[in-house]
Design a protein around this motif. Structure first.
Motif, PDB file in Angstrom:
ATOM      1  N   ARG A 134      45.854  52.058  49.275  1.00  0.00           N
ATOM      2  CA  ARG A 134      46.623  51.359  48.098  1.00  0.00           C
ATOM      3  C   ARG A 134      46.495  49.650  48.902  1.00  0.00           C
ATOM      4  O   ARG A 134      46.685  49.625  49.949  1.00  0.00           O
ATOM      5  CB  ARG A 134      48.656  51.050  48.411  1.00  0.00           C
ATOM      6  N   LYS A 135      46.784  48.749  47.594  1.00  0.00           N
ATOM      7  CA  LYS A 135      46.557  47.348  47.693  1.00  0.00           C
ATOM      8  C   LYS A 135      47.769  47.216  46.453  1.00  0.00           C
ATOM      9  O   LYS A 135      47.277  47.265  45.330  1.00  0.00           O
ATOM     10  CB  LYS A 135      44.735  46.259  47.931  1.00  0.00           C
ATOM     11  N   GLU A 136      48.586  45.748  46.861  1.00  0.00           N
ATOM     12  CA  GLU A 136      49.458  45.774  45.995  1.00  0.00           C
ATOM     13  C   GLU A 136      48.789  43.441  45.652  1.00  0.00           C
ATOM     14  O   GLU A 136      48.409  43.471  45.933  1.00  0.00           O
ATOM     15  CB  GLU A 136      51.082  45.280  46.331  1.00  0.00           C
ATOM     16  N   ALA A 137      49.726  43.620  44.317  1.00  0.00           N
ATOM     17  CA  ALA A 137      49.614  41.958  44.126  1.00  0.00           C
ATOM     18  C   ALA A 137      49.876  41.329  45.338  1.00  0.00           C
ATOM     19  O   ALA A 137      51.036  41.309  45.889  1.00  0.00           O
ATOM     20  CB  ALA A 137      50.313  41.921  42.945  1.00  0.00           C
ATOM     21  N   PRO A 138      48.962  40.143  46.080  1.00  0.00           N
ATOM     22  CA  PRO A 138      49.770  39.369  46.901  1.00  0.00           C
ATOM     23  C   PRO A 138      51.032  38.568  46.700  1.00  0.00           C
ATOM     24  O   PRO A 138      51.210  38.455  45.605  1.00  0.00           O
ATOM     25  CB  PRO A 138      48.732  39.418  47.108  1.00  0.00           C
ATOM     26  N   GLY A 139      52.202  38.798  47.243  1.00  0.00           N
ATOM     27  CA  GLY A 139      52.697  37.788  46.813  1.00  0.00           C
ATOM     28  C   GLY A 139      52.463  36.517  47.527  1.00  0.00           C
ATOM     29  O   GLY A 139      52.323  35.813  48.515  1.00  0.00           O
ATOM     30  N   ARG A 140      52.760  35.750  46.775  1.00  0.00           N
ATOM     31  CA  ARG A 140      52.867  33.963  47.181  1.00  0.00           C
ATOM     32  C   ARG A 140      53.532  33.890  47.984  1.00  0.00           C
ATOM     33  O   ARG A 140      54.833  34.296  48.842  1.00  0.00           O
ATOM     34  CB  ARG A 140      53.847  32.979  45.988  1.00  0.00           C
ATOM     35  N   ASP A 141      53.526  32.938  49.111  1.00  0.00           N
ATOM     36  CA  ASP A 141      54.351  32.739  50.893  1.00  0.00           C
ATOM     37  C   ASP A 141      55.498  31.593  50.356  1.00  0.00           C
ATOM     38  O   ASP A 141      55.866  31.524  49.582  1.00  0.00           O
ATOM     39  CB  ASP A 141      53.776  31.739  50.828  1.00  0.00           C
ATOM     40  N   PRO A 142      56.307  33.265  50.757  1.00  0.00           N
ATOM     41  CA  PRO A 142      57.504  32.836  50.627  1.00  0.00           C
ATOM     42  C   PRO A 142      58.445  30.798  50.814  1.00  0.00           C
ATOM     43  O   PRO A 142      59.421  30.774  50.036  1.00  0.00           O
ATOM     44  CB  PRO A 142      58.682  33.804  51.685  1.00  0.00           C
ATOM     45  N   GLU A 143      58.194  31.272  51.980  1.00  0.00           N
ATOM     46  CA  GLU A 143      58.152  29.085  51.866  1.00  0.00           C
ATOM     47  C   GLU A 143      58.172  28.603  51.390  1.00  0.00           C
ATOM     48  O   GLU A 143      58.935  27.619  50.565  1.00  0.00           O
ATOM     49  CB  GLU A 143      58.026  29.118  53.960  1.00  0.00           C
ATOM     50  N   LYS A 144      56.850  28.931  50.763  1.00  0.00           N
ATOM     51  CA  LYS A 144      56.788  28.325  49.469  1.00  0.00           C
ATOM     52  C   LYS A 144      57.534  27.784  47.686  1.00  0.00           C
ATOM     53  O   LYS A 144      57.690  27.341  47.379  1.00  0.00           O
ATOM     54  CB  LYS A 144      54.831  28.045  48.951  1.00  0.00           C
ATOM     55  N   ARG A 145      57.491  29.422  47.925  1.00  0.00           N
ATOM     56  CA  ARG A 145      57.905  30.035  46.386  1.00  0.00           C
ATOM     57  C   ARG A 145      59.487  29.457  46.053  1.00  0.00           C
ATOM     58  O   ARG A 145      59.867  29.272  45.062  1.00  0.00           O
ATOM     59  CB  ARG A 145      57.490  31.333  46.095  1.00  0.00           C
ATOM     60  N   ILE A 146      60.070  29.491  47.778  1.00  0.00           N
ATOM     61  CA  ILE A 146      61.612  29.386  47.276  1.00  0.00           C
ATOM     62  C   ILE A 146      61.128  28.069  47.074  1.00  0.00           C
ATOM     63  O   ILE A 146      62.558  26.730  46.236  1.00  0.00           O
ATOM     64  CB  ILE A 146      62.247  29.448  48.250  1.00  0.00           C
ATOM     65  N   LYS A 147      60.649  26.778  46.084  1.00  0.00           N
ATOM     66  CA  LYS A 147      60.846  25.249  46.436  1.00  0.00           C
ATOM     67  C   LYS A 147      60.027  25.877  44.370  1.00  0.00           C
ATOM     68  O   LYS A 147      60.533  24.468  44.276  1.00  0.00           O
ATOM     69  CB  LYS A 147      59.945  24.681  46.391  1.00  0.00           C
ATOM     70  N   ASP A 148      60.059  26.562  43.682  1.00  0.00           N
ATOM     71  CA  ASP A 148      60.033  26.570  42.380  1.00  0.00           C
ATOM     72  C   ASP A 148      60.471  28.396  41.800  1.00  0.00           C
ATOM     73  O   ASP A 148      61.013  28.914  42.554  1.00  0.00           O
ATOM     74  CB  ASP A 148      58.144  26.175  41.824  1.00  0.00           C
ATOM     75  N   TRP A 149      60.248  28.316  40.613  1.00  0.00           N
ATOM     76  CA  TRP A 149      60.822  29.208  40.016  1.00  0.00           C
ATOM     77  C   TRP A 149      59.807  29.982  39.594  1.00  0.00           C
ATOM     78  O   TRP A 149      60.358  30.679  38.304  1.00  0.00           O
ATOM     79  CB  TRP A 149      61.668  29.150  38.373  1.00  0.00           C
ATOM     80  N   GLU A 200      73.284  24.789  46.860  1.00  0.00           N
ATOM     81  CA  GLU A 200      72.905  23.541  47.529  1.00  0.00           C
ATOM     82  C   GLU A 200      73.458  23.119  48.985  1.00  0.00           C
ATOM     83  O   GLU A 200      74.800  23.192  48.388  1.00  0.00           O
ATOM     84  CB  GLU A 200      72.696  22.827  47.109  1.00  0.00           C
ATOM     85  N   ASP A 201      73.413  23.309  50.014  1.00  0.00           N
ATOM     86  CA  ASP A 201      74.315  22.622  51.206  1.00  0.00           C
ATOM     87  C   ASP A 201      74.947  23.432  51.779  1.00  0.00           C
ATOM     88  O   ASP A 201      75.871  23.224  52.407  1.00  0.00           O
ATOM     89  CB  ASP A 201      74.241  21.430  51.076  1.00  0.00           C
ATOM     90  N   LYS A 202      75.140  24.997  51.089  1.00  0.00           N
ATOM     91  CA  LYS A 202      76.137  25.891  51.345  1.00  0.00           C
ATOM     92  C   LYS A 202      75.636  26.441  52.194  1.00  0.00           C
ATOM     93  O   LYS A 202      74.648  27.176  52.340  1.00  0.00           O
ATOM     94  CB  LYS A 202      77.210  26.044  50.189  1.00  0.00           C
ATOM     95  N   ASP A 203      76.999  26.801  53.087  1.00  0.00           N
ATOM     96  CA  ASP A 203      76.893  28.458  54.244  1.00  0.00           C
ATOM     97  C   ASP A 203      76.963  29.726  53.070  1.00  0.00           C
ATOM     98  O   ASP A 203      78.445  29.250  52.453  1.00  0.00           O
ATOM     99  CB  ASP A 203      77.651  28.379  55.174  1.00  0.00           C
ATOM    100  N   HIS A 218      67.941  26.995  45.576  1.00  0.00           N
ATOM    101  CA  HIS A 218      68.789  25.948  45.529  1.00  0.00           C
ATOM    102  C   HIS A 218      69.152  24.867  46.609  1.00  0.00           C
ATOM    103  O   HIS A 218      69.238  23.846  47.263  1.00  0.00           O
ATOM    104  CB  HIS A 218      70.305  26.160  45.140  1.00  0.00           C
ATOM    105  N   GLY A 219      68.292  25.997  47.715  1.00  0.00           N
ATOM    106  CA  GLY A 219      68.858  24.739  48.940  1.00  0.00           C
ATOM    107  C   GLY A 219      69.656  25.393  49.879  1.00  0.00           C
ATOM    108  O   GLY A 219      70.282  24.499  50.286  1.00  0.00           O
TER     109      GLY A 219
END
Length: 486
Positions: free
Chosen positions: A5-20, A283-286, A306-307
Motif C-alpha cells: 500500500r502506498k498513499e499520496a504523501p502528505g506535505r511536511d506538517p511544519e511547512k503546510r501550516i503556513k498556508d491553506w 493567533e498567539d492564544k492558548d 493562525h499561529g
C-alpha cells in the motif's frame, strides 16, 4: 502480493501550516496503477456494501463500483473508470478529499494486509477527468415541467438537485449563506477541500440548468409554506446544524465559541477580501478544543495556521486501541487510534499529540474582565450502571486547571436548527430530525421529502450524497409515477 500500500504523501506538517493549500501531494499514474492492481477482484466486495452496523458505517454508502474502477485504472482506462465512478457518485472530487473512506475499512485485503488505497484512486480519477476535459455539463434533453425546490446546498442538497435535474425537473436550490456549498464550502477547511473544487462543481450544475438562490433563508426570508404552494415538490436538506453546548459555570465568558462559528468565519475571511463579519483568530492564544471528532480536528488544524501559542484537545472517551477490539470486527469501520492531519501538525510543532483522553470540563473561569482565562477539569472513567449503560465517573484527585483564552466547542450536533420543519408541520423523530424512512424519504407532509443530516442526524458526507440521490429518486417517482433514477 507484489505491491505494498502506498498513499499520496502528505506535505511536511511544519511547512503546510503556513498556508491553506491542500494537504497532500499526488501519486504518479504508475503508482496509482500499482495501487489499483492490489484490488483482488474478490468474490464479495464488502468495500461497496454501504450499511450501518452498530452505529458504524460498513463499506461505501453510495455503493461505488470500486473493484471495477480499480481494475480500469490498473489497465490505464481512465475515461472508462470515470464513467463507472460517476454512475454512483455525483461528487467524487468531494468524497475523494473529505470522506474518511469506510470502503477501506471494509476492504477484504484489509483482513491480512493494509487495505487498497481506494480514496487516493477515486480522487485521481475525477481530477484526471477534469484535467482532460472529460467532465462536461450534461443538461437533460427533455423537461417534465415539474418544479422542485431544494432547501440547503450541502452535499445532500446538491446531490438531490443534480439527480432531480437529471430527471428533467426544474430545480431551484435555496441557500442562506452567500455562497453555494453548505458544509462543503463553510464547514470543511480549505486545506482539506479547496473551495475552487466546490465552486467548479457548482458552476457545472448551474450550466446543467439548476437555479441557485443564495442569501435567502427559508423559514425567515421566505415562509416555508410558500415553497409548497409554488413548487410541485420540496426536498429538505438543511443539515443538522444545531451544536451541542456545554452548559457549565462560566459558559457566558468571552472567548468560548462553537466550532462551526470559528470554522465558518475563517473560510469567509479567506474567500472574501471585503469580509466585515467578526473573525475569530487563534493567533498567539492558548487554545483548547473540546471534542475529538472530525470537526475538532479541523479546529486544531485551523488554529495551527493562525499561529496559536499552545493547543490542547479534550476527548471525553478513552483512547482508542491500536488494533481492532473483539467488539469491532472487520468489515466494520475500525475504531482504532490514529493521528489525523490536525494532530500531526500539532505534534510536529509542539512535540506531542495534543489530545487528552477521558477529560471532563467542570467550569470556565474568567479574568475579571469577562474573558475566559482557564478551564477546570477532572479525569473520568466509564462505568456500567444498573441499566447497563456506560456512564462517566469522576476520578478523585485528578482535578486540573488549564490555561486558555480561546475555547472551541466541537461536541457534535443535536439536529436541525431552522424553523422550516415547524412551519411545514413536519413530524419529527425522537432526536428532533425530520421523520422519514430511509429509502423512501417522504415526510409526513405530502410532497415534502427530507434527506441528509436533517433526516438521519450528523453523519458522513458520503451518507449525505446517498440520501440526496435517494430523495431525488423518490421525489421523481412522486411527481411522475415512475422513475429511472438509481
Amino acid at each position: 502480493m507484489e505491491f505494498e500500500r502506498k498513499e499520496a504523501p502528505g506535505r511536511d506538517p511544519e511547512k503546510r501550516i503556513k498556508d491553506w493549500d491542500q494537504l497532500h501531494e499526488h501519486l504518479t499514474e504508475e503508482e496509482l496503477q500499482e495501487q489499483g492492481a492490489r484490488c483482488m477482484d474478490c468474490g464479495i466486495p464488502f468495500c461497496q456494501t454501504g450499511e450501518d452496523k452498530n452505529g458504524r458505517t460498513m463499506g461505501c454508502p453510495v455503493h461505488n463500483l470500486i473493484p471495477e474502477w480499480n481494475d480500469l485504472v490498473y489497465r490505464g482506462k481512465w475515461k472508462e473508470a470515470l464513467h463507472r465512478l460517476h454512475k454512483t457518485n455525483n461528487f467524487p472530487e468531494f468524497t475523494g478529499r473529505a470522506c474518511p473512506a469506510p470502503c477501506e475499512g471494509s476492504c477484504v485485503l484489509g483482513i491480512i494486509e493494509p487495505p487498497v488505497a481506494i480514496k487516493n484512486i477515486e480522487q485521481a480519477i475525477i481530477d484526471k477527468g477534469f484535467e482532460e476535459g472529460w467532465v462536461q455539463p450534461n443538461p437533460p434533453e427533455n423537461r417534465t415541467g415539474k418544479k422542485v425546490a431544494v432547501v440547503g446546498s450541502g452535499p445532500a442538497g446538491l446531490a438531490a438537485a443534480a439527480q432531480a435535474n437529471k430527471a428533467g425537473h426544474h430545480v431551484t436550490v435555496y441557500e442562506r449563506d452567500k455562497r453555494i456549498g453548505g458544509l462543503l464550502m463553510y464547514g470543511i477547511p480549505n486545506m482539506k477541500l479547496e473551495k475552487s473544487v466546490v465552486q467548479r462543481r457548482v458552476d457545472l450544475l448551474r450550466e446543467e440548468g439548476i437555479a441557485f438562490v443564495t442569501g435567502t433563508e427559508i423559514g425567515t426570508d421566505i415562509p416555508a409554506p410558500e415553497l409548497t404552494r409554488e413548487y410541485d415538490a420540496v426536498i429538505l436538506a438543511g443539515g443538522a446544524t444545531k451544536p451541542r453546548d456545554l452548559e457549565i459555570e462560566g459558559r457566558d465568558l468571552d472567548g468560548i465559541h462553537f466550532a462551526m462559528d470559528f470554522l465558518h468565519a475563517n473560510v469567509e475571511k479567506l474567500l472574501d477580501d471585503e469580509h466585515k463579519k467578526k473573525f475569530i483568530s487563534a493567533e498567539d492564544k492558548d487554545v483548547i478544543v473540546i471534542g475529538g471528532g472530525d470537526t475538532g480536528t479541523d479546529c486544531v488544524s485551523t488554529s495551527m495556521r493562525h499561529g496559536c501559542n499552545t493547543l490542547t484537545q479534550f476527548e471525553i472517551l478513552p483512547k482508542p486501541p491500536e488494533s481492532r477490539g473483539e467488539d469491532n470486527p472487520w468489515p466494520e469501520w475500525p475504531h482504532i487510534y490514529k493521528v489525523d492531519y490536525g494532530q500531526e501538525e500539532a505534534k510536529a510543532r509542539f512535540g506531542d499529540d495534543p489530545r487528552e483522553y477521558q477529560v471532563m470540563t467542570k467550569k470556565f473561569v474568567g479574568d475579571g474582565d469577562g474573558n475566559v482565562k482557564e478551564l477546570h477539569t477532572v479525569r473520568i472513567e466509564w462505568k456500567t450502571n444498573e441499566d447497563g449503560r456506560k456512564v462517566p465517573e469522576e476520578i478523585p484527585g485528578t482535578e486540573k486547571v488549564w490555561k486558555a483564552d480561546l475555547v472551541l466547542l466541537a461536541m457534535g450536533f443535536l439536529g436541525p436548527e431552522n424553523p422550516v420543519l415547524e412551519q411545514l408541520e413536519v413530524e419529527r423523530d425522537q432526536r428532533s430530525n425530520a421523520k422519514a424512512k430511509h429509502g423512501d424519504y417522504h415526510t409526513s407532509v405530502d410532497g415534502v421529502f427530507a434527506a441528509g443530516d436533517m433526516r438521519r442526524g450528523q453523519s458522513l458526507i458520503v451518507w449525505a450524497i446517498n440520501e440526496g440521490r435517494g430523495a431525488a429518486r423518490e421525489c421523481d417517482r412522486y411527481l411522475t409515477g415512475t422513475t429511472e433514477l438509481p
